[in-house]
Design a protein around this motif. Structure first.
Motif, short mmCIF file in Angstrom:
data_model
loop_
_atom_site.label_atom_id
_atom_site.label_comp_id
_atom_site.label_asym_id
_atom_site.label_seq_id
_atom_site.Cartn_x
_atom_site.Cartn_y
_atom_site.Cartn_z
N GLU A 75 15.33 -15.40 -7.24
CA GLU A 75 14.73 -14.33 -6.45
C GLU A 75 14.44 -13.10 -7.29
OE1 GLU A 75 17.32 -12.66 -3.51
OE2 GLU A 75 18.70 -11.91 -5.01
N VAL A 76 13.54 -12.29 -6.76
CA VAL A 76 13.27 -10.96 -7.28
C VAL A 76 13.42 -10.01 -6.11
CG1 VAL A 76 11.47 -9.43 -8.17
CG2 VAL A 76 11.75 -11.68 -9.15
N ASN A 77 14.16 -8.92 -6.31
CA ASN A 77 14.40 -7.97 -5.25
C ASN A 77 13.69 -6.66 -5.59
OD1 ASN A 77 15.49 -6.09 -3.43
ND2 ASN A 77 17.40 -7.24 -3.30
N LEU A 78 12.69 -6.32 -4.77
CA LEU A 78 11.91 -5.10 -4.96
C LEU A 78 12.17 -4.08 -3.85
CD1 LEU A 78 8.47 -6.65 -6.01
CD2 LEU A 78 10.23 -5.68 -7.50
N THR A 79 13.37 -4.12 -3.25
CA THR A 79 13.66 -3.25 -2.12
C THR A 79 14.08 -1.84 -2.52
OG1 THR A 79 15.94 -4.03 -1.97
CG2 THR A 79 14.29 -5.17 -0.61
N GLY A 80 14.19 -1.58 -3.80
CA GLY A 80 14.59 -0.25 -4.25
C GLY A 80 13.53 0.79 -3.93
N ALA A 81 13.94 2.04 -3.93
CA ALA A 81 13.01 3.14 -3.65
C ALA A 81 11.97 3.25 -4.76
CB ALA A 81 13.78 4.45 -3.52
N SER B 95 17.67 -12.62 -9.83
CA SER B 95 18.72 -13.58 -10.13
C SER B 95 18.10 -14.96 -10.19
CB SER B 95 19.80 -13.55 -9.05
OG SER B 95 20.76 -14.55 -9.31
N MET B 96 18.53 -15.73 -11.16
CA MET B 96 18.07 -17.11 -11.30
C MET B 96 19.24 -18.06 -11.15
SD MET B 96 14.81 -16.92 -11.75
CE MET B 96 14.52 -15.35 -10.96
N GLY B 97 20.33 -17.57 -10.54
CA GLY B 97 21.47 -18.42 -10.27
C GLY B 97 22.73 -18.03 -11.01
N CYS B 98 22.66 -17.14 -11.98
CA CYS B 98 23.86 -16.79 -12.73
C CYS B 98 23.93 -15.30 -13.01
CB CYS B 98 23.91 -17.59 -14.04
SG CYS B 98 25.40 -17.26 -15.01
N ASN B 99 23.19 -14.84 -14.01
CA ASN B 99 23.24 -13.43 -14.40
C ASN B 99 22.39 -12.56 -13.48
OD1 ASN B 99 24.84 -13.15 -16.98
ND2 ASN B 99 23.51 -14.88 -17.48
N ASN B 100 22.74 -11.29 -13.43
CA ASN B 100 21.93 -10.31 -12.71
C ASN B 100 20.91 -9.75 -13.70
OD1 ASN B 100 23.33 -10.50 -10.25
ND2 ASN B 100 24.95 -9.19 -11.07
N ILE B 101 19.67 -9.75 -13.31
CA ILE B 101 18.58 -9.26 -14.15
C ILE B 101 18.09 -7.96 -13.53
CG2 ILE B 101 16.27 -9.77 -15.05
CD1 ILE B 101 17.04 -12.79 -14.65
N PHE B 102 17.82 -6.97 -14.35
CA PHE B 102 17.32 -5.69 -13.85
C PHE B 102 16.07 -5.32 -14.63
CE2 PHE B 102 20.91 -5.28 -16.73
CZ PHE B 102 20.38 -4.52 -17.77
N GLY C 223 -5.87 -2.24 -8.17
CA GLY C 223 -6.64 -3.25 -8.87
C GLY C 223 -5.84 -4.49 -9.21
N GLY C 224 -4.64 -4.64 -8.62
CA GLY C 224 -3.85 -5.84 -8.85
C GLY C 224 -3.16 -5.90 -10.20
N LYS C 225 -2.93 -4.76 -10.82
CA LYS C 225 -2.25 -4.72 -12.11
C LYS C 225 -0.77 -4.38 -11.92
CE LYS C 225 -5.76 -5.60 -14.71
NZ LYS C 225 -5.80 -6.85 -15.45
N VAL C 226 0.07 -4.97 -12.75
CA VAL C 226 1.50 -4.69 -12.71
C VAL C 226 2.01 -4.53 -14.13
CG1 VAL C 226 2.19 -7.14 -12.72
CG2 VAL C 226 3.74 -5.43 -11.77
N LYS C 227 2.97 -3.63 -14.29
CA LYS C 227 3.64 -3.44 -15.57
C LYS C 227 5.14 -3.59 -15.31
CE LYS C 227 4.41 -0.33 -19.39
NZ LYS C 227 4.22 1.01 -19.95
N ILE C 228 5.76 -4.53 -16.01
CA ILE C 228 7.19 -4.77 -15.87
C ILE C 228 7.84 -4.42 -17.20
CG2 ILE C 228 8.96 -6.52 -15.45
CD1 ILE C 228 6.75 -7.97 -13.73
N SER C 229 8.83 -3.56 -17.16
CA SER C 229 9.47 -3.11 -18.40
C SER C 229 10.97 -2.96 -18.20
CB SER C 229 8.86 -1.77 -18.83
OG SER C 229 9.05 -0.80 -17.82
N GLY C 230 11.65 -2.71 -19.30
CA GLY C 230 13.09 -2.48 -19.25
C GLY C 230 13.89 -3.65 -18.74
N VAL C 231 13.44 -4.86 -19.02
CA VAL C 231 14.13 -6.06 -18.52
C VAL C 231 15.43 -6.25 -19.31
CG1 VAL C 231 14.00 -8.56 -18.18
CG2 VAL C 231 11.97 -7.15 -17.84
N GLY C 232 16.52 -6.41 -18.59
CA GLY C 232 17.82 -6.68 -19.19
C GLY C 232 18.64 -7.51 -18.23
#
Length: 144
Positions: free
Chosen positions: A53-59, A70-77, A85-94
């Motif tokens: 899952e991906v949780n986008l409920t944050g403010a 989460s993919m079943g084990c670790n918490n990903i942030f 225009g349908g563009k997304v930028k995902i950063s700071g993945v840990g």
């Protein structure tokens, strides 16, 4: 004494009005919990079993959402910025660093997730894709 109490309540009321107006708005079509149902060579059953899952409920702050996954084990942030225009930028993945039995899904997700550059929402489905034809499809968790 009356003047002091009146002034005190006026300050409280003004503070409440200011704080309420500065609360960031949520986008109910986007800011929800999304269950991963299609990704790479992983079967839908495998994704469901791992509760991917991906949780986008944050403010939303300054157009950015701090999210989790989460993919079943670790918490990903991560931090995500969904643009017009349908563009997304995902950063700071840990992520947390637990040793897990099956790390294939988590590793593949972590390698591809921040490469996603496009998004679309159709009904209760969110699709993220990159410029190389890779994609991830999600269904809203609150959808029956």
């Amino acid at each position: 004494m009356k003047r002091i109490l009146t002034s005190f309540f006026a300050v409280l009321l003004l503070g409440a009005v200011v704080s309420c107006s500065s609360v960031p708005e949520k986008n109910p079509n986007l800011q929800r919990q999304w269950m991963l149902i299609s990704f790479g060579n992983f079967s839908k059953q495998e994704l469901i079993k791992n509760k991917a899952e991906v949780n986008l409920t944050g403010a939303m702050e300054k157009g950015r959402i701090k999210g989790g996954a989460s993919m079943g084990c670790n918490n990903i942030f991560f931090t995500s910025e969904f643009k017009s225009g349908g563009k997304v930028k995902i950063s700071g993945v840990g992520s947390t660093l637990k040793a897990c039995q099956n790390m294939e899904l988590e590793t593949a997700f972590s390698q591809k997730f921040d490469k996603m550059t496009n998004y679309s929402i159709e009904g209760h489905f969110l699709t993220l894709s990159d410029d190389n034809g890779n994609s991830m499809k999600f269904v809203a968790a609150d959808w029956d």
